[in-house]
Design an enzyme around this catalytic site. Structure first.
Site, mmCIF file in Angstrom:
data_model
loop_
_atom_site.group_PDB
_atom_site.id
_atom_site.type_symbol
_atom_site.label_atom_id
_atom_site.label_comp_id
_atom_site.label_asym_id
_atom_site.label_seq_id
_atom_site.Cartn_x
_atom_site.Cartn_y
_atom_site.Cartn_z
ATOM 1 N N GLU A 1 -3.969 -10.382 -2.774
ATOM 2 C CA GLU A 1 -3.542 -9.387 -3.755
ATOM 3 C C GLU A 1 -4.011 -9.699 -5.172
ATOM 4 O OE1 GLU A 1 0.374 -7.859 -3.055
ATOM 5 O OE2 GLU A 1 0.563 -7.140 -5.098
ATOM 6 N N GLU B 1 5.322 5.870 3.154
ATOM 7 C CA GLU B 1 4.186 4.939 3.140
ATOM 8 C C GLU B 1 2.962 5.588 3.791
ATOM 9 O OE1 GLU B 1 4.123 2.064 1.561
ATOM 10 O OE2 GLU B 1 6.221 1.437 1.400
ATOM 11 N N HIS C 1 10.180 0.901 -7.210
ATOM 12 C CA HIS C 1 10.942 -0.345 -7.197
ATOM 13 C C HIS C 1 11.976 -0.351 -8.327
ATOM 14 C CE1 HIS C 1 10.972 -4.999 -7.101
ATOM 15 N NE2 HIS C 1 11.676 -4.529 -6.102
ATOM 16 N N ARG D 1 5.861 -26.895 9.012
ATOM 17 C CA ARG D 1 4.710 -26.543 8.163
ATOM 18 C C ARG D 1 3.895 -25.380 8.724
ATOM 19 N NH1 ARG D 1 4.450 -32.190 7.981
ATOM 20 N NH2 ARG D 1 5.311 -32.992 6.050
ATOM 21 N N LYS E 1 2.437 -10.830 4.566
ATOM 22 C CA LYS E 1 3.465 -11.184 3.587
ATOM 23 C C LYS E 1 4.767 -11.471 4.312
ATOM 24 C CE LYS E 1 2.037 -8.668 -0.553
ATOM 25 N NZ LYS E 1 2.476 -7.656 -1.536
ATOM 26 N N HIS F 1 13.758 2.649 0.610
ATOM 27 C CA HIS F 1 12.477 2.263 0.025
ATOM 28 C C HIS F 1 11.521 3.454 -0.001
ATOM 29 C CE1 HIS F 1 9.068 -0.212 -1.075
ATOM 30 N NE2 HIS F 1 8.391 0.246 -0.035
ATOM 31 N N ASN G 1 0.260 -0.524 -3.892
ATOM 32 C CA ASN G 1 1.502 -0.388 -4.658
ATOM 33 C C ASN G 1 1.658 0.992 -5.282
ATOM 34 O OD1 ASN G 1 2.305 -3.034 -4.154
ATOM 35 N ND2 ASN G 1 1.137 -3.817 -5.895
ATOM 36 N N LYS H 1 -4.880 -0.299 5.802
ATOM 37 C CA LYS H 1 -4.309 -1.510 5.218
ATOM 38 C C LYS H 1 -5.129 -2.735 5.613
ATOM 39 C CE LYS H 1 -0.205 -4.003 3.989
ATOM 40 N NZ LYS H 1 1.245 -4.066 3.960
ATOM 41 N N HIS I 1 4.958 2.438 -6.052
ATOM 42 C CA HIS I 1 5.917 1.353 -5.853
ATOM 43 C C HIS I 1 6.471 0.774 -7.153
ATOM 44 C CE1 HIS I 1 4.780 1.553 -1.694
ATOM 45 N NE2 HIS I 1 5.553 0.538 -1.374
ATOM 46 N N ARG J 1 -5.959 -4.776 -3.304
ATOM 47 C CA ARG J 1 -4.691 -4.683 -2.585
ATOM 48 C C ARG J 1 -3.584 -4.072 -3.450
ATOM 49 N NH1 ARG J 1 -2.202 -9.249 1.518
ATOM 50 N NH2 ARG J 1 -0.362 -8.077 2.095
HETATM 51 MG MG MG Z 1 6.363 -0.408 0.514
#
Ligand code: MG
Length: 348
Positions: free
Chosen positions: A230, A184, A245, A120, A142, A258, A238, A220, A241, A234
């Site tokens: 998010e 980035e 993506h 946990r 994340k 990426h 993106n 960040k 992105h 936040r």
């Molecule tokens: Mg990224």
């Protein structure tokens, strides 16, 4: 040493200094009362740093074991996570023991997820070794894995206990991976920091990489502090992105890195913003020039209809619209919901 303090629910420090990787044992000792540590890394990073780090931890008295998985996004699966659990259970790790994630984004995501869920949730320490992981995925908590239905569809928010960034690890990276991370870095300048953007234009980022990393993780950190889960600000992270993506998906996550996809996405969405009168004219040209300086692509031949279709099926689209991040100018960003039916005409 530079120290960036992150005040999420469980506060932690991000340490940045050349050569830091040689002091891992002592640094970890200062944040834990663990007796056992599992170091998780991939087959590429193992060859470079695993022995040094395991030795350093053992010297500090930790009972240390090493878990190595095959390098690459293909390993980012629940079956690899399951093998991590087996390893940790057979090593008899308790709730006060910790995981050390040594490597790039895939390693951090998976080791973090294993730590978030084993018993946990146990502590973990991140040692990101790629530029992308250092400036981006090491902050924000994340963690997760891919499933056949999509990337990062299973995961958890789990903050590290400590992040150790040694910019010297970048010297072992091929230029392709440096550029991947630079997308980035450029993104942070675009959304939050015009001065950073100008610095990247004037100087070679690698010459001042400690400053750059500190600036990026601080940006960040500030965003994540204000919006850990998010729900609002936040989302600005993106930028580039959503379209990026879509491109990654079109190429099955193989044709473009990426960072390359994000670079194209930043330029495309900024062009769209200029056409719609939402973004200051000339902004896309500035981003284009900076991306080119770091050998990043700025356009792609993929069909625009397919790109639009992919981004309307993205997990970040909801309630009949896509939230695009746009710039009003370099250093200032906002989000704008576009109805699914208008996405194609907006980006075309
Ligand atoms: Mg990224």
């Amino acid at each position: 040493m530079r120290i960036v303090k992150v005040n999420t629910n469980t506060p932690y420090d991000i340490l940045i200094e050349r050569g830091l990787i040689n002091n891992v044992g002592g640094l970890v000792k200062s944040v834990t009362s663990a007796t056992k540590i599992t170091v998780i890394t991939d087959t590429n990073v193992e060859k470079l740093y695993a022995e040094r780090i395991v030795d350093s931890l053992k010297t500090e008295g930790f009972d240390t074991s090493l878990f190595v998985f095959e390098a690459g996004e293909k390993s980012k699966t629940l079956s690899t996570i399951s093998r991590m659990y087996d390893h940790m259970a057979e090593f008899k790790m308790s709730r006060k023991d910790i995981v050390v994630a040594l490597g790039g984004g895939v390693t951090g995501d998976m080791a973090g997820f294993a730590a978030a869920t084993y018993m946990r949730g146990i502590d973990f320490v991140q040692i990101p070794t790629s530029l992308l992981a250092q400036v981006d995925s090491s902050v924000g908590g994340k963690t997760g894995v891919d499933i056949p239905q999509g990337k990062n569809l299973v995961g958890a928010f789990h903050q590290p206990r400590l992040v150790i960034i040694d910019p010297d690890t970048l010297s072992t990276l091929p230029e392709y991976y440096i550029n991947d991370g630079m997308a980035e870095v450029i993104k942070y300048g675009c959304i939050k920091d015009e001065e950073l953007f100008r610095t990247l234009e004037k100087q070679n980022a690698l010459d001042i990489i400690e400053d750059i990393i500190e600036t990026c993780v601080s940006i960040k950190r500030d965003v994540v502090n204000r919006d850990e889960k998010e729900r609002g600000e936040r989302m600005l992270l993106n930028f580039g992105h959503t379209l990026g993506h879509s491109l990654e998906k079109i190429y099955n996550f193989e044709g473009l890195s990426h960072g390359q996809a994000v670079a194209i996405g930043m330029v495309m969405i900024t062009n769209a913003g200029e056409r719609a009168g939402l973004t200051k004219k000339g902004t896309a040209d500035k981003i284009t020039a900076l991306c080119k300086k770091y050998n990043l692509p700025v356009s792609d031949s993929a069909d625009i209809g397919r790109i639009a279709a992919e981004c309307t099926s993205d997990k970040k689209s909801s309630a009949g619209s896509v939230s695009f991040v746009l710039l009003d100018r370099i250093g200032s960003a906002f989000t704008r919901k576009t109805p699914l039916s208008d996405v194609l005409s907006f980006i075309k």
